[in-house]
Design a protein around this motif. Structure first.
Motif, mmCIF file in Angstrom:
data_model
loop_
_atom_site.group_PDB
_atom_site.id
_atom_site.type_symbol
_atom_site.label_atom_id
_atom_site.label_comp_id
_atom_site.label_asym_id
_atom_site.label_seq_id
_atom_site.Cartn_x
_atom_site.Cartn_y
_atom_site.Cartn_z
ATOM 1 N N HIS A 1 41.682 45.946 67.791
ATOM 2 C CA HIS A 1 40.306 45.691 67.367
ATOM 3 C C HIS A 1 39.985 44.200 67.463
ATOM 4 N N LYS B 1 39.690 43.067 71.089
ATOM 5 C CA LYS B 1 38.424 43.518 71.656
ATOM 6 C C LYS B 1 37.273 42.634 71.169
ATOM 7 N N MET B 2 37.265 42.307 69.861
ATOM 8 C CA MET B 2 36.208 41.474 69.305
ATOM 9 C C MET B 2 36.220 40.091 69.960
ATOM 10 N N TYR B 3 37.401 39.486 70.083
ATOM 11 C CA TYR B 3 37.500 38.162 70.695
ATOM 12 C C TYR B 3 37.088 38.205 72.164
ATOM 13 N N ASP B 4 37.505 39.248 72.897
ATOM 14 C CA ASP B 4 37.140 39.363 74.312
ATOM 15 C C ASP B 4 35.630 39.510 74.484
ATOM 16 N N GLU B 5 35.021 40.368 73.658
ATOM 17 C CA GLU B 5 33.571 40.561 73.765
ATOM 18 C C GLU B 5 32.817 39.286 73.398
ATOM 19 N N ALA B 6 33.328 38.554 72.402
ATOM 20 C CA ALA B 6 32.688 37.290 72.019
ATOM 21 C C ALA B 6 32.827 36.270 73.145
ATOM 22 N N ASN C 1 32.928 36.965 76.236
ATOM 23 C CA ASN C 1 32.045 37.378 77.327
ATOM 24 C C ASN C 1 30.571 37.169 77.000
ATOM 25 N N ASP D 1 28.750 38.487 74.241
ATOM 26 C CA ASP D 1 28.041 39.533 73.502
ATOM 27 C C ASP D 1 27.590 38.965 72.159
ATOM 28 N N GLU E 1 26.330 40.266 69.422
ATOM 29 C CA GLU E 1 26.791 41.008 68.242
ATOM 30 C C GLU E 1 28.268 40.695 67.963
ATOM 31 N N ALA E 2 29.065 40.639 69.024
ATOM 32 C CA ALA E 2 30.491 40.330 68.860
ATOM 33 C C ALA E 2 30.682 38.892 68.381
ATOM 34 N N LYS F 1 32.564 37.901 65.000
ATOM 35 C CA LYS F 1 33.691 36.959 65.023
ATOM 36 C C LYS F 1 33.447 35.828 64.028
#
Length: 183
Positions: A139, A142-147, A149, A151, A153-154, A158
């Motif tokens: 989890h 995924k949060m760090y990767d989306e941030a 990129n 995103d 919301e991510a 974060k």
């Protein structure tokens, strides 16, 4: 007195009628046996060894997934059109989630209590804990990767996570300073 030939004809007709009825009963019983459905658990067990059963199980699961997706789409459309229905569904889902979490929490607490005396329960508890550690790592990644990129919301999640971690650290630091000063 009746003619013996006539009596034998009647007996033959009666015998033929009984044989035909027995044959119909057997056919009916065979059809009923075909109609008896195999339970899902039996199908899953059979699918482990039988490729035809595995295909049948996959088809059944695909059919169920399509039906679930269709029902969910219909429900979402109705929720968009009817705010009362949408609120009712949200409340129902919230209650379901609350009950499920309560049940899981009780089961976990029971497992923790049993782990003190039962080695099998201790093993299950350790497996559960390792699973949760892996899930948390996944989890967070995924949060760090989306941030990373971009995103929004991510990024917000974060930042909230990091702020919470800083607050917890500062709180513990202040508590330790207060307790060391008091001693």
């Amino acid at each position: 007195e009746a003619d013996p030939e006539y009596i034998s004809q009647l007996e033959d007709k009666e015998r033929a009628k009984v044989e035909k009825q027995l044959e119909l009963d057997e056919k009916h019983r065979q059809r009923q046996l075909k109609k008896i459905k195999e339970t899902r658990a039996e199908l899953v067990n059979r699918a482990k060894t039988d490729p035809a059963a595995a295909e049948e199980l996959a088809a059944l699961r695909a059919k169920e997934a399509a039906a679930r997706a269709r029902k969910k789409a219909e429900q979402e459309q109705r929720m968009a059109e009817d705010p009362e229905y949408a609120e009712m569904i949200r409340q129902r889902n919230a209650e379901y989630n609350r009950r499920q979490n309560e049940r899981r929490k009780a089961a976990r607490q029971e497992l923790i209590e049993n782990a003190e005396s039962d080695p099998e329960a201790a093993e299950k508890l350790e497996a559960y804990r390792s699973y949760m550690v892996e899930a948390q790592k996944k989890h967070m990644k995924k949060m760090y990767d989306e941030a990373a990129n971009g995103d929004p919301e991510a990024i917000m999640k974060k930042e909230q996570f990091l702020q919470g971690r800083r607050d917890y650290y500062n709180k513990k630091k202040n508590e330790s300073e207060v307790s060391s000063c008091a001693v």
